[in-house]
Design a protein around this motif. Structure first.
Motif, PDB file in Angstrom:
ATOM      1  N   LEU A 283       0.823  -1.201   0.000  1.00 52.91           N
ATOM      2  CA  LEU A 283       0.000   0.000   0.000  1.00 52.91           C
ATOM      3  C   LEU A 283       0.860   1.256   0.000  1.00 52.91           C
ATOM      4  O   LEU A 283       0.578   2.226  -0.710  1.00 52.91           O
ATOM      5  N   SER A 284       1.914   1.245   0.791  1.00 51.39           N
ATOM      6  CA  SER A 284       2.808   2.390   0.864  1.00 51.39           C
ATOM      7  C   SER A 284       3.456   2.656  -0.491  1.00 51.39           C
ATOM      8  O   SER A 284       3.487   3.796  -0.965  1.00 51.39           O
ATOM      9  N   LYS A 285       3.949   1.612  -1.141  1.00 58.79           N
ATOM     10  CA  LYS A 285       4.556   1.769  -2.468  1.00 58.79           C
ATOM     11  C   LYS A 285       3.531   2.254  -3.480  1.00 58.79           C
ATOM     12  O   LYS A 285       3.829   3.090  -4.330  1.00 58.79           O
TER      13      LYS A 285
ATOM     14  N   ALA B 170     -10.354  -0.487  -5.656  1.00 57.76           N
ATOM     15  CA  ALA B 170      -9.746   0.322  -4.603  1.00 57.76           C
ATOM     16  C   ALA B 170      -8.553  -0.409  -4.010  1.00 57.76           C
ATOM     17  O   ALA B 170      -8.581  -1.626  -3.840  1.00 57.76           O
ATOM     18  N   ALA B 171      -7.500   0.336  -3.694  1.00 56.75           N
ATOM     19  CA  ALA B 171      -6.321  -0.262  -3.076  1.00 56.75           C
ATOM     20  C   ALA B 171      -6.614  -0.660  -1.639  1.00 56.75           C
ATOM     21  O   ALA B 171      -6.055  -1.613  -1.128  1.00 56.75           O
ATOM     22  N   LEU B 172      -7.494   0.066  -0.987  1.00 59.31           N
ATOM     23  CA  LEU B 172      -7.871  -0.257   0.384  1.00 59.31           C
ATOM     24  C   LEU B 172      -9.255   0.321   0.630  1.00 59.31           C
ATOM     25  O   LEU B 172      -9.539   1.457   0.256  1.00 59.31           O
ATOM     26  N   SER B 173     -10.084  -0.460   1.209  1.00 53.93           N
ATOM     27  CA  SER B 173     -11.426  -0.019   1.549  1.00 53.93           C
ATOM     28  C   SER B 173     -11.769  -0.580   2.915  1.00 53.93           C
ATOM     29  O   SER B 173     -11.543  -1.756   3.176  1.00 53.93           O
ATOM     30  N   THR B 174     -12.242   0.265   3.803  1.00 52.76           N
ATOM     31  CA  THR B 174     -12.639  -0.211   5.123  1.00 52.76           C
ATOM     32  C   THR B 174     -14.068   0.200   5.401  1.00 52.76           C
ATOM     33  O   THR B 174     -14.584   1.139   4.800  1.00 52.76           O
ATOM     34  N   GLY B 175     -14.698  -0.483   6.289  1.00 51.38           N
ATOM     35  CA  GLY B 175     -16.058  -0.159   6.657  1.00 51.38           C
ATOM     36  C   GLY B 175     -16.556  -1.122   7.709  1.00 51.38           C
ATOM     37  O   GLY B 175     -15.825  -1.994   8.172  1.00 51.38           O
TER      38      GLY B 175
ATOM     39  N   LYS C 144      -1.368  -9.417 -12.138  1.00 50.79           N
ATOM     40  CA  LYS C 144      -1.486 -10.023 -10.807  1.00 50.79           C
ATOM     41  C   LYS C 144      -2.056  -8.991  -9.844  1.00 50.79           C
ATOM     42  O   LYS C 144      -1.594  -7.858  -9.791  1.00 50.79           O
ATOM     43  N   LEU C 145      -3.080  -9.375  -9.113  1.00 52.11           N
ATOM     44  CA  LEU C 145      -3.671  -8.524  -8.088  1.00 52.11           C
ATOM     45  C   LEU C 145      -3.569  -9.242  -6.747  1.00 52.11           C
ATOM     46  O   LEU C 145      -3.798 -10.446  -6.674  1.00 52.11           O
ATOM     47  N   TYR C 146      -3.214  -8.513  -5.726  1.00 50.42           N
ATOM     48  CA  TYR C 146      -3.156  -9.060  -4.379  1.00 50.42           C
ATOM     49  C   TYR C 146      -4.438  -8.678  -3.657  1.00 50.42           C
ATOM     50  O   TYR C 146      -4.930  -7.574  -3.813  1.00 50.42           O
ATOM     51  N   TYR C 147      -4.956  -9.585  -2.875  1.00 49.13           N
ATOM     52  CA  TYR C 147      -6.129  -9.254  -2.079  1.00 49.13           C
ATOM     53  C   TYR C 147      -5.960  -9.780  -0.668  1.00 49.13           C
ATOM     54  O   TYR C 147      -5.272 -10.758  -0.420  1.00 49.13           O
ATOM     55  N   VAL C 148      -6.566  -9.071   0.244  1.00 44.86           N
ATOM     56  CA  VAL C 148      -6.611  -9.469   1.642  1.00 44.86           C
ATOM     57  C   VAL C 148      -8.017  -9.149   2.125  1.00 44.86           C
ATOM     58  O   VAL C 148      -8.481  -8.023   1.970  1.00 44.86           O
ATOM     59  N   PHE C 149      -8.689 -10.134   2.669  1.00 44.88           N
ATOM     60  CA  PHE C 149     -10.001  -9.921   3.262  1.00 44.88           C
ATOM     61  C   PHE C 149      -9.897 -10.178   4.748  1.00 44.88           C
ATOM     62  O   PHE C 149      -9.235 -11.116   5.173  1.00 44.88           O
ATOM     63  N   SER C 150     -10.571  -9.365   5.496  1.00 43.61           N
ATOM     64  CA  SER C 150     -10.612  -9.574   6.930  1.00 43.61           C
ATOM     65  C   SER C 150     -11.984  -9.167   7.420  1.00 43.61           C
ATOM     66  O   SER C 150     -12.367  -7.998   7.296  1.00 43.61           O
ATOM     67  N   PHE C 151     -12.728 -10.108   7.928  1.00 45.07           N
ATOM     68  CA  PHE C 151     -14.030  -9.824   8.507  1.00 45.07           C
ATOM     69  C   PHE C 151     -13.951 -10.250   9.974  1.00 45.07           C
ATOM     70  O   PHE C 151     -13.872 -11.434  10.268  1.00 45.07           O
ATOM     71  N   LEU C 152     -13.905  -9.268  10.844  1.00 46.07           N
ATOM     72  CA  LEU C 152     -13.748  -9.538  12.267  1.00 46.07           C
ATOM     73  C   LEU C 152     -14.999  -9.118  13.008  1.00 46.07           C
ATOM     74  O   LEU C 152     -15.588  -8.076  12.711  1.00 46.07           O
ATOM     75  N   PRO C 153     -15.387  -9.881  14.026  1.00 51.51           N
ATOM     76  CA  PRO C 153     -16.553  -9.479  14.835  1.00 51.51           C
ATOM     77  C   PRO C 153     -16.279  -8.144  15.530  1.00 51.51           C
ATOM     78  O   PRO C 153     -15.166  -7.877  15.962  1.00 51.51           O
TER      79      PRO C 153
END
Length: 174
Positions: A93-95, A116-121, A159-168
């Motif tokens: 993300l920084s790069k 989007a490079a990063l999306s939070t909600g 190539k696309l990198y993805y990270v998903f995180s769904f936390l309670p």
């Protein structure tokens, strides 16, 4: 080194021998075998069906994608992968943000199909909705996965990198 091997095997979804991996990552075959056996013990890689003349063991990713909540049996291994993945995400993300190119207008990006490079909600979901969201995201990932659709690496593929995180939400209260 183990994390580089995890990334390679999960990314390519192709089996490889300890010798092949050792050559690509600058280790001896015996050192790479040691790392592969540890990764097998923790549930990240598995031995694949014998290929070739049977003198060398082939290794492969233990799943179609790295899901640390269901792949690793070791809490320490899971936390180690989480740390490395988050550091890698932070670095990427920084790069991405610092790159020399001018950042395009977000509206133009959406029209051109960029993500989007990063999306939070935050969501408020019932258990049924949460299960539905997980199922639907899983279906989308499978559709584009190199495991289920190797043709996705065709000409012009990026190539696309993805990270998903769904936390309670109550995790903050712990």
């Amino acid at each position: 080194m183990r994390l580089k091997v995890i990334e390679e095997l999960f990314d390519t979804q192709q089996p490889a021998t300890a010798t092949e991996l050792a050559q690509r990552h600058g280790l001896t075959p015996s050192a790479m075998s040691y790392h592969l056996r540890a990764l097998e013990k923790w549930g990240f890689v598995k031995r694949s069906a014998n290929q070739g003349d049977g003198r060398e063991r082939h290794w492969q990713a233990a799943a179609g994608r790295l899901d640390v909540t269901s792949v690793a049996d070791s809490r320490a291994a899971t936390l180690g992968v989480v740390d490395v993945e988050l550091n890698d995400l932070r670095e990427r993300l920084s790069k991405y943000v610092k790159r020399d190119k001018e950042t395009p207008n977000p509206d133009t990006w959406r029209q051109e199909g960029h993500l989007a490079a990063l999306s939070t909600g935050r969501f408020y979901l019932t258990p049924e909705q949460r299960a539905d969201l997980g199922r639907r995201i899983g279906e989308i990932l499978l559709e584009y996965s190199p495991t289920t659709n190797p043709d996705n690496r065709g000409e012009g593929a990026e190539k696309l990198y993805y990270v998903f995180s769904f936390l309670p939400g109550d995790i903050d209260d712990a």
